[in-house]
Design a protein around this motif. Sequence first.
Motif, PDB file in Angstrom:
ATOM      1  N   SER A  13      -4.615   2.717  10.834  1.00 17.96           N
ATOM      2  CA  SER A  13      -3.204   2.640  11.253  1.00 17.96           C
ATOM      3  C   SER A  13      -2.264   2.582  10.052  1.00 17.96           C
ATOM      4  O   SER A  13      -1.061   2.812  10.184  1.00 17.96           O
ATOM      5  CB  SER A  13      -2.980   1.416  12.151  1.00 17.96           C
ATOM      6  OG  SER A  13      -3.307   0.215  11.466  1.00 17.96           O
ATOM      7  N   TYR A  14      -2.799   2.243   8.853  1.00 18.02           N
ATOM      8  CA  TYR A  14      -1.977   2.192   7.656  1.00 18.02           C
ATOM      9  C   TYR A  14      -1.716   3.585   7.081  1.00 18.02           C
ATOM     10  O   TYR A  14      -0.867   3.745   6.215  1.00 18.02           O
ATOM     11  CB  TYR A  14      -2.642   1.341   6.568  1.00 18.02           C
ATOM     12  CG  TYR A  14      -2.779  -0.125   6.913  1.00 18.02           C
ATOM     13  CD1 TYR A  14      -1.963  -0.735   7.863  1.00 18.02           C
ATOM     14  CD2 TYR A  14      -3.739  -0.912   6.280  1.00 18.02           C
ATOM     15  CE1 TYR A  14      -2.104  -2.075   8.164  1.00 18.02           C
ATOM     16  CE2 TYR A  14      -3.877  -2.261   6.575  1.00 18.02           C
ATOM     17  CZ  TYR A  14      -3.058  -2.833   7.519  1.00 18.02           C
ATOM     18  OH  TYR A  14      -3.177  -4.161   7.821  1.00 18.02           O
ATOM     19  N   THR A 126       3.631  -0.926   3.245  1.00 15.77           N
ATOM     20  CA  THR A 126       2.833   0.200   3.738  1.00 15.77           C
ATOM     21  C   THR A 126       3.100   0.456   5.215  1.00 15.77           C
ATOM     22  O   THR A 126       3.223   1.608   5.649  1.00 15.77           O
ATOM     23  CB  THR A 126       1.332  -0.092   3.520  1.00 15.77           C
ATOM     24  OG1 THR A 126       1.083  -0.276   2.129  1.00 15.77           O
ATOM     25  CG2 THR A 126       0.470   1.048   4.033  1.00 15.77           C
ATOM     26  N   GLN A 127       3.216  -0.621   6.000  1.00 19.43           N
ATOM     27  CA  GLN A 127       3.369  -0.480   7.447  1.00 19.43           C
ATOM     28  C   GLN A 127       4.790  -0.139   7.875  1.00 19.43           C
ATOM     29  O   GLN A 127       5.000   0.255   9.017  1.00 19.43           O
ATOM     30  CB  GLN A 127       2.929  -1.772   8.135  1.00 19.43           C
ATOM     31  CG  GLN A 127       1.440  -2.031   8.055  1.00 19.43           C
ATOM     32  CD  GLN A 127       1.042  -3.283   8.807  1.00 19.43           C
ATOM     33  OE1 GLN A 127       1.404  -4.392   8.432  1.00 19.43           O
ATOM     34  NE2 GLN A 127       0.303  -3.117   9.878  1.00 19.43           N
ATOM     35  N   THR A 128       5.751  -0.322   6.985  1.00 17.55           N
ATOM     36  CA  THR A 128       7.140  -0.034   7.372  1.00 17.55           C
ATOM     37  C   THR A 128       7.729   1.092   6.535  1.00 17.55           C
ATOM     38  O   THR A 128       7.860   2.221   7.001  1.00 17.55           O
ATOM     39  CB  THR A 128       8.005  -1.302   7.249  1.00 17.55           C
ATOM     40  OG1 THR A 128       7.898  -1.833   5.914  1.00 17.55           O
ATOM     41  CG2 THR A 128       7.567  -2.359   8.236  1.00 17.55           C
TER      42      THR A 128
END
Length: 447
Positions: A13-14, A126-128
């Motif tokens: 998901s990253y 990384t996630q945003t």
Amino acid sequence: MGGSVDQIVWRDSYKIGVDFIDREHKMLFSTMNKLLKISENEEKSEWVCREGAKYLRNHTTEHFDHEEEYMRSIGYSEYEVHKRLHDSFRNNTLPALEKEMEETQYSLESIRHFLGVCIGWVVAHTQTEDLAITGKVSSKWVDIPHEEEKDALGQSIVQLVDDIFHLKAKMISDQYFGENFGKVICCRFIYCSQKKEKWEITLVFEEALLLKIISDILNTQYSRVDDMVINVTRYISRQFLERIRESFPSIDLFELEKESLLTYEQLVDSFARNNPSCSLLFDTGEGYFAFCASTSESMRGKIVSNIDPNNAMDAINDFLSKERKKILVVDDSDFMRARIVKLLTGNYKVSEASSSISAIQSLTVNRPDLIVLDYEMPVCDGRQALEMIRSEKETADIPVIFLTGRGDRESVRNVMALKPEGYLLKTMPDEEIKKCIDGFFAKKETE
């Protein structure tokens, strides 16, 4: 590492969908995991820690250069904001964290700060922001203040920390996003402006810093957070924000409407819900402190009950009881494991393992406060598992309570001969099992 991350796991998901960026992100995660392992070694050398931190800094800087080159090549509209986030981390945050480690000869506390902030920043970024490059999410930092505004607020806060807490602070990040730097106490205040707009202000105190401040104020040594510490923290937080109102009128804190205490999990949830207008992280030399502000445009949802004169003590006692203990449930029966996990989840952080071998592996990356261990398992039973747990220095002191399906005298004698903290019969009602677990932790608190 007392409240820090045990391990960070790379997940699909990253991925943002750009091969070389994804490879470099995965390498960053691997590098930080290696540093976590180093930090857990009591015989670590200062040289190893220094070289590990240097390698992470160099790899991060190289990755930022590559990512910025890619953003320019595709004409990414938020390039300037994204680069500003990179610049702040590599030019301010990393050097400040490294300096703290050097000044303390790479103490455990300084390494914990370094890893907690670095890991939290990289994962959140990384996630945003990185996912935003390919349009998968929206940037969280579109409306960050101008450099002049941020610097002015930072200088005001540094002066107030000196005036009120008598500590010399320095700002190490102007984009704090809930990075885990240890146990924290979070005070949230919602103000109404003169124009009837809302401001949500959260002050985040590292527990060690807070105990130092309160001990100095009351001239008494405090070693743990209790209701007295919480009440004094509420008072000095409001005093702090009153001075912010005087020093920085553009933050229009006209009338205090609501006050609440947040757990760390609730703090992280508030960052997931809100786009902070301003979020600054400071090192005071005695612990870390963060100032986080959101405007009415970014506030949504309700996360905690509020404190008022009628419920203050109940709210504080409820907050103090919310620091959830970690329990590992080990049982080869899917049904029994699911039963115990469901029973304990909500009051505790519960993980599970279906065999003794997987449980032993789990302990190396996620140390629990208690293991609930099935006594009768195939291949490697509970007796053998306990022997392995007790044979390792790092896990020998983890409490174990056995789960057993046999309640006859001989079976119970065999179980207790291993000197666990206790045993639970699988035939016991759920409420009795829960009562025994709660009683174990209550007893530990009084020891």
